[in-house]
Design a protein around this motif. Structure first.
Motif, PDB file in Angstrom:
ATOM      1  N   THR A 129      33.720  35.466  42.945  1.00  0.00           N
ATOM      2  CA  THR A 129      34.945  34.830  42.497  1.00  0.00           C
ATOM      3  C   THR A 129      36.102  35.728  42.926  1.00  0.00           C
ATOM      4  O   THR A 129      36.151  36.906  42.549  1.00  0.00           O
ATOM      5  CB  THR A 129      34.982  34.648  40.970  1.00  0.00           C
ATOM      6  OG1 THR A 129      33.943  33.745  40.577  1.00  0.00           O
ATOM      7  CG2 THR A 129      36.328  34.084  40.522  1.00  0.00           C
ATOM      8  N   SER A 164      32.835  30.730  38.055  1.00  0.00           N
ATOM      9  CA  SER A 164      31.480  30.195  37.960  1.00  0.00           C
ATOM     10  C   SER A 164      30.440  31.308  37.997  1.00  0.00           C
ATOM     11  O   SER A 164      30.469  32.177  38.861  1.00  0.00           O
ATOM     12  CB  SER A 164      31.222  29.215  39.109  1.00  0.00           C
ATOM     13  OG  SER A 164      29.898  28.753  39.081  1.00  0.00           O
ATOM     14  N   SER A 175      31.729  30.563  47.203  1.00  0.00           N
ATOM     15  CA  SER A 175      32.634  31.360  46.381  1.00  0.00           C
ATOM     16  C   SER A 175      33.597  30.460  45.622  1.00  0.00           C
ATOM     17  O   SER A 175      33.711  29.262  45.887  1.00  0.00           O
ATOM     18  CB  SER A 175      33.418  32.349  47.244  1.00  0.00           C
ATOM     19  OG  SER A 175      34.313  31.665  48.103  1.00  0.00           O
ATOM     20  N   ILE A 176      34.282  31.096  44.668  1.00  0.00           N
ATOM     21  CA  ILE A 176      35.381  30.458  43.946  1.00  0.00           C
ATOM     22  C   ILE A 176      36.652  31.239  44.262  1.00  0.00           C
ATOM     23  O   ILE A 176      36.665  32.477  44.198  1.00  0.00           O
ATOM     24  CB  ILE A 176      35.148  30.468  42.419  1.00  0.00           C
ATOM     25  CG1 ILE A 176      33.871  29.697  42.054  1.00  0.00           C
ATOM     26  CG2 ILE A 176      36.344  29.882  41.681  1.00  0.00           C
ATOM     27  CD1 ILE A 176      33.950  28.209  42.266  1.00  0.00           C
ATOM     28  N   TYR A 177      37.699  30.528  44.622  1.00  0.00           N
ATOM     29  CA  TYR A 177      39.014  31.143  44.836  1.00  0.00           C
ATOM     30  C   TYR A 177      39.932  30.652  43.722  1.00  0.00           C
ATOM     31  O   TYR A 177      40.109  29.439  43.533  1.00  0.00           O
ATOM     32  CB  TYR A 177      39.575  30.745  46.195  1.00  0.00           C
ATOM     33  CG  TYR A 177      41.045  31.073  46.366  1.00  0.00           C
ATOM     34  CD1 TYR A 177      41.443  32.340  46.767  1.00  0.00           C
ATOM     35  CD2 TYR A 177      42.029  30.120  46.097  1.00  0.00           C
ATOM     36  CE1 TYR A 177      42.791  32.650  46.915  1.00  0.00           C
ATOM     37  CE2 TYR A 177      43.380  30.417  46.246  1.00  0.00           C
ATOM     38  CZ  TYR A 177      43.749  31.681  46.651  1.00  0.00           C
ATOM     39  OH  TYR A 177      45.085  31.978  46.788  1.00  0.00           O
ATOM     40  N   ILE A 178      40.493  31.604  42.958  1.00  0.00           N
ATOM     41  CA  ILE A 178      41.385  31.258  41.852  1.00  0.00           C
ATOM     42  C   ILE A 178      42.768  31.820  42.140  1.00  0.00           C
ATOM     43  O   ILE A 178      42.937  33.033  42.278  1.00  0.00           O
ATOM     44  CB  ILE A 178      40.849  31.817  40.514  1.00  0.00           C
ATOM     45  CG1 ILE A 178      39.471  31.233  40.214  1.00  0.00           C
ATOM     46  CG2 ILE A 178      41.816  31.500  39.381  1.00  0.00           C
ATOM     47  CD1 ILE A 178      38.839  31.766  38.930  1.00  0.00           C
ATOM     48  N   GLY A 228      35.183  26.717  46.249  1.00  0.00           N
ATOM     49  CA  GLY A 228      35.830  25.985  45.172  1.00  0.00           C
ATOM     50  C   GLY A 228      37.222  26.558  44.977  1.00  0.00           C
ATOM     51  O   GLY A 228      37.376  27.757  44.770  1.00  0.00           O
ATOM     52  N   SER A 237      41.946  21.544  40.724  1.00  0.00           N
ATOM     53  CA  SER A 237      40.642  22.014  41.210  1.00  0.00           C
ATOM     54  C   SER A 237      40.160  21.113  42.337  1.00  0.00           C
ATOM     55  O   SER A 237      40.234  19.887  42.237  1.00  0.00           O
ATOM     56  CB  SER A 237      39.607  22.008  40.077  1.00  0.00           C
ATOM     57  OG  SER A 237      40.057  22.771  38.976  1.00  0.00           O
ATOM     58  N   LYS A 275      27.958  31.302  41.212  1.00  0.00           N
ATOM     59  CA  LYS A 275      28.446  31.715  42.526  1.00  0.00           C
ATOM     60  C   LYS A 275      28.489  33.241  42.573  1.00  0.00           C
ATOM     61  O   LYS A 275      28.876  33.892  41.605  1.00  0.00           O
ATOM     62  CB  LYS A 275      29.852  31.158  42.792  1.00  0.00           C
ATOM     63  CG  LYS A 275      29.937  29.631  42.788  1.00  0.00           C
ATOM     64  CD  LYS A 275      29.291  29.031  44.012  1.00  0.00           C
ATOM     65  CE  LYS A 275      29.606  27.554  44.139  1.00  0.00           C
ATOM     66  NZ  LYS A 275      29.103  26.735  43.030  1.00  0.00           N
ATOM     67  N   CYS A 334      37.372  29.338  34.505  1.00  0.00           N
ATOM     68  CA  CYS A 334      36.781  28.500  35.558  1.00  0.00           C
ATOM     69  C   CYS A 334      35.886  29.297  36.502  1.00  0.00           C
ATOM     70  O   CYS A 334      35.261  28.719  37.393  1.00  0.00           O
ATOM     71  CB  CYS A 334      37.876  27.811  36.374  1.00  0.00           C
ATOM     72  SG  CYS A 334      38.959  26.739  35.412  1.00  0.00           S
TER      73      CYS A 334
END
Length: 285
Positions: free
Chosen positions: A160, A154, A28-31, A129, A122, A157, A152
């Protein structure tokens, strides 16, 4: 699948939920869009961190060319320009970087300069991520950083997770514009109901599919749960008022990486949210 996590104020458990859901996914992506006070990185402790400065463009005046026509002053709806004592004054703090004053200046006395307002960091934490926005102290708006952060996300993935700023201001609106689903985190108090209603009205305004996670649940009456039932808001799950969970969170640890009990709890929530998003996609393709 872009999922935003919101709350009407800080301290409701928004970061607890978003961090543990992100860690529960295979990848996963963590923002962290809470650019004024980002704290997700304190839990993830990412490695191989890279930093990128974020700048906006603000006007600069050549006083030798300026004729004092005030066209730029009249154009700016944000009062970022004023002509006082035969001199053009520029207030960077309220400039929205539209560039209109430069385009309309007949004497070509205005140009643009870059002003750094913050940065994006990042890194990676195991399967996640981690991308963090940081607004410099004293800057008026974090929207330019949030816009950059959201690029950013993705596509390779499955998940997000966007940890939104608290409240319902413009930076929150920017954070949820392109998401597939919104999770509203609420506390079991009358004040919690007020804050829940704030973000509930926001996601309705943006016509975003949404559900609620009730945090700090006790055996007694829960005003936030009552509000959800009265307004036909789907309750995705409940997190108990758990001293051990609170202690893990206070120590800056990710609960699912510390205990099988919390791993099962958040994995169930992730599965439930995934089904909700997939159902919405089928219903409203």
């Amino acid at each position: 699948m872009k999922i935003a996590v919101l709350s009407g104020k800080g301290g409701t458990g928004k970061t607890l939920v978003s961090v543990n859901l992100a860690a529960s996914a295979k990848e996963s992506i963590y923002i962290d869009c809470d650019v004024e006070e980002p704290n997700g990185h304190l839990f993830f402790k990412p490695k191989a961190v890279q930093s990128e400065a974020i700048a906006i463009r603000t006007p600069s005046v050549d006083e030798k060319l300026c004729k004092g026509c005030r066209i730029c002053v009249e154009f700016c709806k944000f009062n970022a320009l004023a002509y006082i004592k035969d001199k053009l004054i520029i207030f960077d703090e309220v400039c929205h970087s539209c560039g209109g004053c430069v385009l309309f200046c007949p004497a070509k006395a205005l140009s643009e300069k870059e002003k750094v307002i913050g940065e994006i960091q990042s890194g990676v934490s195991e399967n996640v991520g981690v991308i963090t926005g940081i607004l410099n102290t004293g800057e008026a708006s974090g929207v330019p950083i949030i816009k950059k952060l959201l690029t950013c996300a993705s596509s390779d993935k499955q998940f997000t997770f966007i940890d939104c700023p608290p409240g319902s201001a413009c930076i929150v609106m920017e954070s949820i514009k392109e998401v597939d689903y919104c999770i509203l985190v609420a506390e079991p108090t009358l004040f919690g109901v007020h804050n829940l209603n704030m973000v509930y009205e926001l996601v309705k305004l943006f016509n975003k599919p949404h559900g609620v996670i009730l945090n700090k649940c006790l055996e007694e009456e829960n005003p936030a749960e009552k509000f959800c039932i009265e307004n036909s808001i789907k309750i995705i799950g409940r997190l108990p008022f758990d001293r051990q969970l609170g202690r893990v969170n206070a120590d800056g640890l990710i609960a699912i990486r510390e205990s099988q009990k919390y791993r099962d709890l958040f994995f169930y929530l992730l599965q439930r949210i995934t089904r909700e998003v997939e159902d919405e996609t089928v219903t409203h393709p």
